[in-house]
Structure formats: structure tokens, C-alpha cells
Design a protein around this motif. Structure first.
Motif, PDB file in Angstrom:
ATOM      1  N   UNK A 131      44.618  40.408  25.175  1.00 39.44           N
ATOM      2  CA  UNK A 131      45.355  41.549  24.619  1.00 39.44           C
ATOM      3  C   UNK A 131      45.510  42.570  25.744  1.00 39.44           C
ATOM      4  N   UNK A 132      46.401  42.271  26.674  1.00 46.23           N
ATOM      5  CA  UNK A 132      46.559  43.060  27.895  1.00 46.23           C
ATOM      6  C   UNK A 132      47.654  44.109  27.706  1.00 46.23           C
ATOM      7  N   UNK A 133      47.243  45.324  27.389  1.00 48.16           N
ATOM      8  CA  UNK A 133      48.223  46.397  27.207  1.00 48.16           C
ATOM      9  C   UNK A 133      48.912  46.752  28.519  1.00 48.16           C
ATOM     10  N   UNK A 134      48.257  46.481  29.640  1.00 51.95           N
ATOM     11  CA  UNK A 134      48.857  46.762  30.944  1.00 51.95           C
ATOM     12  C   UNK A 134      50.162  45.995  31.125  1.00 51.95           C
ATOM     13  N   UNK A 135      50.243  44.778  30.587  1.00 50.81           N
ATOM     14  CA  UNK A 135      51.472  43.988  30.710  1.00 50.81           C
ATOM     15  C   UNK A 135      52.608  44.631  29.928  1.00 50.81           C
ATOM     16  N   UNK A 136      52.290  45.148  28.742  1.00 48.04           N
ATOM     17  CA  UNK A 136      53.311  45.819  27.950  1.00 48.04           C
ATOM     18  C   UNK A 136      53.788  47.104  28.634  1.00 48.04           C
ATOM     19  N   UNK A 137      52.850  47.875  29.159  1.00 47.91           N
ATOM     20  CA  UNK A 137      53.219  49.093  29.874  1.00 47.91           C
ATOM     21  C   UNK A 137      54.072  48.761  31.086  1.00 47.91           C
ATOM     22  N   UNK A 138      53.725  47.714  31.792  1.00 42.28           N
ATOM     23  CA  UNK A 138      54.444  47.339  33.013  1.00 42.28           C
ATOM     24  C   UNK A 138      55.917  47.063  32.743  1.00 42.28           C
ATOM     25  N   UNK A 139      56.219  46.314  31.694  1.00 45.03           N
ATOM     26  CA  UNK A 139      57.618  45.992  31.419  1.00 45.03           C
ATOM     27  C   UNK A 139      58.373  47.217  30.902  1.00 45.03           C
ATOM     28  N   UNK A 140      57.697  48.095  30.146  1.00 43.56           N
ATOM     29  CA  UNK A 140      58.365  49.308  29.671  1.00 43.56           C
ATOM     30  C   UNK A 140      58.598  50.294  30.812  1.00 43.56           C
ATOM     31  N   UNK A 141      57.699  50.324  31.796  1.00 46.02           N
ATOM     32  CA  UNK A 141      57.848  51.226  32.927  1.00 46.02           C
ATOM     33  C   UNK A 141      58.952  50.769  33.881  1.00 46.02           C
ATOM     34  N   UNK A 142      59.227  49.475  33.926  1.00 47.73           N
ATOM     35  CA  UNK A 142      60.140  48.948  34.941  1.00 47.73           C
ATOM     36  C   UNK A 142      61.498  48.513  34.400  1.00 47.73           C
ATOM     37  N   UNK A 143      61.691  48.522  33.084  1.00 49.05           N
ATOM     38  CA  UNK A 143      62.961  48.084  32.502  1.00 49.05           C
ATOM     39  C   UNK A 143      63.482  49.137  31.532  1.00 49.05           C
ATOM     40  N   UNK A 144      64.672  48.887  31.005  1.00 48.19           N
ATOM     41  CA  UNK A 144      65.283  49.803  30.033  1.00 48.19           C
ATOM     42  C   UNK A 144      64.883  49.488  28.597  1.00 48.19           C
ATOM     43  N   UNK A 145      63.949  48.578  28.393  1.00 45.24           N
ATOM     44  CA  UNK A 145      63.488  48.266  27.044  1.00 45.24           C
ATOM     45  C   UNK A 145      62.837  49.485  26.396  1.00 45.24           C
ATOM     46  N   UNK A 146      63.047  49.634  25.090  1.00 49.64           N
ATOM     47  CA  UNK A 146      62.421  50.708  24.330  1.00 49.64           C
ATOM     48  C   UNK A 146      61.125  50.267  23.669  1.00 49.64           C
ATOM     49  N   UNK A 147      61.024  48.991  23.380  1.00 51.49           N
ATOM     50  CA  UNK A 147      59.806  48.476  22.765  1.00 51.49           C
ATOM     51  C   UNK A 147      59.642  47.011  23.126  1.00 51.49           C
ATOM     52  N   UNK A 148      58.401  46.571  23.175  1.00 59.37           N
ATOM     53  CA  UNK A 148      58.106  45.180  23.514  1.00 59.37           C
ATOM     54  C   UNK A 148      56.984  44.690  22.620  1.00 59.37           C
ATOM     55  N   UNK A 149      57.208  43.548  21.991  1.00 60.30           N
ATOM     56  CA  UNK A 149      56.210  42.969  21.116  1.00 60.30           C
ATOM     57  C   UNK A 149      55.366  41.937  21.826  1.00 60.30           C
ATOM     58  N   UNK A 150      54.274  41.562  21.196  1.00 51.14           N
ATOM     59  CA  UNK A 150      53.434  40.482  21.690  1.00 51.14           C
ATOM     60  C   UNK A 150      53.423  39.357  20.682  1.00 51.14           C
ATOM     61  N   UNK A 151      52.345  38.619  20.625  1.00 48.05           N
ATOM     62  CA  UNK A 151      52.213  37.550  19.635  1.00 48.05           C
ATOM     63  C   UNK A 151      50.891  37.726  18.901  1.00 48.05           C
ATOM     64  N   UNK A 152      50.907  37.314  17.637  1.00 51.16           N
ATOM     65  CA  UNK A 152      49.721  37.437  16.787  1.00 51.16           C
ATOM     66  C   UNK A 152      49.156  36.050  16.562  1.00 51.16           C
ATOM     67  N   UNK A 153      47.891  35.886  16.897  1.00 48.36           N
ATOM     68  CA  UNK A 153      47.240  34.576  16.843  1.00 48.36           C
ATOM     69  C   UNK A 153      46.380  34.482  15.597  1.00 48.36           C
TER      70      UNK A 153
END
Length: 525
Positions: A358-380
Motif C-alpha cells: 500500500x505505497x502512497x508514495x506511488x500515488x503521490x508520484x503520478x499525481x505530482x508529475x501528470x495532469x491526473x486529478x485522481x488515481x485509484x489502486x486495487x483492493x485485494x
């Protein structure tokens, strides 16, 4: 021989299945697209670079400035007086606060650099090519702007790109007509006659076409009827030819930027707040919080709580907000989101469990570097299966009876530079988003028990949505063994959510789709 045939049949079947899988993946993946932020070019001041420094063709034509009109023109040079200058000007009634001075000299330059970076990212998320200035060349023979002209309410601008290209004749004349504003000129060109200054109709004529075209470069438009978000249609005429173009009338979008100091890596506690809604499941909520603290001990967790008998959740960096009993799922999400102060928020259900991936750093990284407004993950779930819930949404016009909502499983394209990340419209209930975009869309508080897709339908066209399957969170087990006794809270939760017939369930969502969203049907595939 039979064994050889069986082997051949097996290999053939494997080849067919592999081919079908690759075709399916190709159709699903589409192509890889770069949506990273790009370097912005510096824009020039139209007044300086077009008017007072004309092209060589018009350099010989003299003119006289109208200072009263020039002072009204929008320029990129608003000034902020210091307090010392203000006291020296005793006649002035203006009160001016220079905002730079609230920062000390040591931090001021760093703050300005961070602000400029955030602002350029904001512009790239909110602007598009539809906002760019485009000029229709004089094929009609009128030349005029076809898009990109904008004025702030009750302000004045130069109208760019007006020009006439006509055959030789004794007198050249053009006319401009507006509905929500008036015309004038910032300067008067020799050999040109102007009538209608300060009015909704302006006529410009001259025996020399170059002089007339030079005069058209000085034509201004002033909005006189206040409406903070509309447009004026301007008619541009000459002889037997007529064209129309629009001038947008609107306030600029005021950015909401977050001042977070740069450092190596991401400071998750400064960038992210975790938001959740809880009802009758304090045991699962505490388990979720415990798992978060294992990996992110200092991240703030905001809890919206509409339990009948609320329990105080103790601990540092926890904000718990109580609501009326059974206030509802989307109302609780609104409350939780409204209290987030960080740049990003992470939405989790109260029965999710953080794990090593559950790496929140990966989500922050894509939001900081792209024009995306939100990014989801997967639920196991308990098994190795992980759900991402990727759906594409589209609205097809349907006439007087309403429009048609189409829901397709899948995504549009992969994100360049971010393996396992794709762009889509609707994602699973585990996502990180820009706080101001979540607050802009909001959650319909009518939806009290079950709802998810409704938010993404309301956000269609407002949210740029992605999903990264390699950021995972565990889901508390829903499997109940025959010998396992359900807790009273679990029984009540199941009863309230699933078994009480009410318009707060699916029928209400359909009524909202029909009336609020003006859909006549929903088609899923």
C-alpha cells in the motif's frame, strides 16, 4: 500417433487462447500516452508587442493614442504599492497589502519558486487548446478571431486579429456590433473615420486599406452588462460579407495551490490526509487505523461518524466528526472531504487494511508529475485476486426524452512512464485525489446506503481519472465460517445496509439518474 495428435491439439488450443488473450489486451490497452506536465512558454503583452511595435507593413502609419481608453485595457502589470508609498500618498483611499512581505527575506524566493511551479501545473490541468487564440484568415474577405478572446466582467480588452483583405475600391468600411458591451479605440489612426465610439455599434472607414487595418488593431471591447460566466457574439461586417465571433465574459479561475516544501522523496504526512466514513464497525475502523499507523504513523486520518452510540477514537493525528444517526454514506464523505487541508486526500473504506504494497508514495508520484486529478489502486480480497473496477463512461444525446448513459468496462490508454497505470473514468473505492477537485464535484447526500458510480457520473468532464494496479490495499474478510458467530454490530450493519427496503437504495439512484442527470436509460457492457 494418438499421443502426437493430443499434443498437437493441446498446442493449437494454447496458441489460439494466447492469440485471443493478446488481441484482447491490445484492444484494452490501446496506446501509451504521455500526460506528464510540460514546460510552459512565456506569453507576451499584446498591447506592447502588437500595438506600439507594429509590423513593418504598418510602421509608416501615424496614430494618436487615446489615453483614457489605454488606461482601461487589461495588462499583465498590475502594481502593488508598499505601505510607505501609501502613506506618502495621503489623497489615496486605497488600502494595499503587499502579500510577499508576509514571508521573511530568507524564505521568500523559495516560496515564489514553489508557487510558480504549482501554478504552471494548475494551468496545464485547467487550460486546453480550446482557450488558445485562433484567427480566421481573410478568405471572406474578413479576418477575425474564431476562438480564444476573453474579457473579465466589466473590463476592457483589445480585440485581436481584425483585418480586411479586399480588392481596390474608393472606400473601405467595416462594422462591428455587440450585445453585452461597447466598442472604442485605443488610438486614432490618420486617414480613418470612426463612428460609434463608446457604443454597441462601431463603424470604421478609410480610403486606404492599410490605414483601416492599422486602426482595427486598436479596436477595444468593454463589457457593460455584468454576468460572470457568459459570452457576447460580435458581428463583423463589410459590404456583402458578414462574420460572427464570440468574446467570453468570465472571471479567471482562481487557483488553489498548496505550499509544500520540496525535499528528497515525498513527505506523505504533509501531502496526504486519509479520509473515511464509519457506521457500526468500530472494530474494523480500529483495525484499519492500526494498519495505517504501521506504515504512516504521522498521517492525519479524518473520520465521519454517524453511529447512534458514538465511540471516541483515541490517538494522535485523528480527527473524528460526529453526525446525526444514519445521516448517510455520501453525506459522510462530504463531511470528511470538507475537513481535509492537505493537497491530496486518500479515500479508504473503514474495513480496508494497509499492507506492504500500500505505497502512497506511488500515488503521490503520478499525481505530482501528470495532469491526473485522481488515481485509484486495487483492493485485494482474502484470495490473491485484486479488483480495480475500471469503467469508461459516455453520454449519448437522446433528444427530448433525455440522454443515454453508457458504461463500458476497461480503460482508454496506458500512462507513459508509469507501468501498471491507465486512464479511465471510474475507479474502485480506494483512491487518492486532489482535494480541491473532490470538493468541487462533491457527493450527492441523497445517497445514504449504497453508492459509488454516482460520484464519477457527477464528475464526468471535471475529473481526469487514472488507476495503478500495483498499489494495493487489503479488504477485511467477508467470509463467515459456519462456526463463527457474527457480532451484534455486524448484524446491525448488514440489516441497515442491505435488508431494509427503502427509497434510499437502488430505486433512488435511478430516480436521481432520471431527473438530476436527465438520463432516460443506462446501458452497461
Amino acid at each position: 500417433m494418438r499421443r502426437v495428435k493430443r499434443i498437437c491439439c493441446t498446442l493449437t488450443l494454447i496458441l489460439i487462447l494466447t492469440t485471443l488473450f493478446l488481441v484482447y489486451k491490445h484492444l484494452q490497452s490501446g496506446h501509451v500516452v504521455n500526460i506528464k506536465y510540460k514546460t510552459q512558454s512565456t506569453s507576451h503583452n499584446l498591447l506592447e508587442y502588437v500595438l506600439w511595435k507594429p509590423v513593418e507593413q504598418y510602421a509608416h502609419i501615424s496614430y494618436k493614442r487615446k489615453e483614457a481608453i489605454v488606461r482601461q485595457l487589461a495588462r499583465n502589470d498590475c502594481q502593488c504599492e508598499t505601505k510607505e508609498a501609501l502613506f506618502n500618498n495621503l489623497i489615496s483611499r486605497d488600502s494595499v497589502t503587499n502579500l510577499e512581505l508576509v514571508f521573511n527575506a530568507a524564505e521568500r524566493q523559495k516560496v515564489k519558486q514553489r508557487r510558480e511551479k504549482e501554478y504552471q501545473h494548475f494551468l496545464q490541468r485547467t487550460k486546453s487548446s480550446a482557450d488558445a487564440l485562433l484567427i480566421a484568415k481573410a478568405n471572406s474577405p474578413l479576418e477575425y478571431p474564431i476562438q480564444g478572446v476573453e474579457v473579465r466582467p466589466m473590463k476592457t480588452i483589445l480585440i485581436p486579429g481584425l483585418r480586411l483583405q479586399a480588392k481596390s475600391q474608393e472606400l473601405f468600411e467595416v462594422n462591428l456590433t455587440a450585445n453585452l458591451g461597447t466598442f472604442d479605440v485605443a488610438a486614432e489612426v490618420d486617414g480613418v473615420k470612426i463612428t460609434g465610439e463608446g457604443e454597441m455599434h462601431l463603424s470604421v472607414s478609410s480610403s486606404q486599406m492599410d490605414n483601416l487595418n492599422r486602426q482595427l488593431q486598436f479596436v477595444t471591447y468593454s463589457n457593460t452588462i455584468f454576468n460572470p460566466n457568459t459570452a457576447d457574439t460580435v458581428l463583423f461586417k463589410t459590404d456583402e460579407h458578414q462574420a460572427a465571433f464570440t468574446i467570453k465574459i468570465r472571471h479567471p479561475t482562481v487557483p488553489k495551490l498548496y505550499n509544500v516544501e520540496s525535499q528528497s522523496g515525498y513527505n506523505i504526512s504533509a501531502l496526504v490526509t486519509i479520509a473515511t466514513k464509519t457506521f457500526l464497525r468500530y472494530d474494523k475502523l480500529r483495525e484499519m487505523i492500526s494498519s495505517v499507523r504501521k506504515y504512516y504513523p504521522n498521517v492525519t486520518i479524518v473520520i465521519a461518524d454517524d453511529n447512534d452510540k458514538p465511540q471516541k477514537i483515541e490517538g494522535e493525528f485523528i480527527e473524528q466528526y460526529f453526525m446525526p444517526f444514519k445521516k448517510g454514506w455520501f453525506a459522510g464523505r462530504n463531511l470528511a472531504v470538507s475537513q481535509v487541508q492537505t493537497k491530496y486526500l486518500l479515500w479508504v473504506d473503514d474495513d480496508f487494511i494497509f499492507a506492504t504494497d500500500t505505497k502512497l508514495e506511488k500515488m503521490v508520484d503520478i499525481l505530482e508529475k501528470t495532469t491526473l486529478d485522481m488515481v485509484g489502486g486495487s483492493v485485494r480480497e482474502v484470495t490473491t485476486y485484486s479488483a480495480t473496477y475500471l469503467h469508461k463512461l459516455s453520454v449519448e444525446p437522446g433528444g427530448k426524452e433525455g440522454d443515454c448513459l453508457k458504461i463500458h468496462k476497461g480503460y482508454y490508454h496506458e500512462v507513459e512512464g508509469f507501468p501498471n497505470c491507465v486512464v479511465t473514468d471510474a475507479i474502485i473505492n480506494f483512491f487518492m485525489a486532489r482535494t480541491e477537485k473532490m470538493q468541487q464535484v462533491g457527493f450527492d447526500p441523497h445517497i445514504a446506503r449504497q453508492g459509488h458510480l454516482e460520484f464519477f457520473i457527477d464528475g464526468l468532464g471535471l475529473l481526469h481519472v487514472g488507476s495503478c494496479s500495483d498499489v494495493k490495499v487489503d479488504h477485511a474478510s467477508k467470509i463467515t465460517m459456519p462456526w463463527t458467530k457474527k457480532s451484534e454490530s455486524d448484524k446491525m450493519y448488514q440489516q441497515f445496509r442491505y435488508f431494509q427496503p427503502s427509497e434510499e437504495d437502488g430505486s433512488l439512484s435511478n430516480k436521481l439518474f432520471y431527473f438530476k442527470n436527465r438520463f432516460k436509460c443506462i446501458r452497461s457492457s
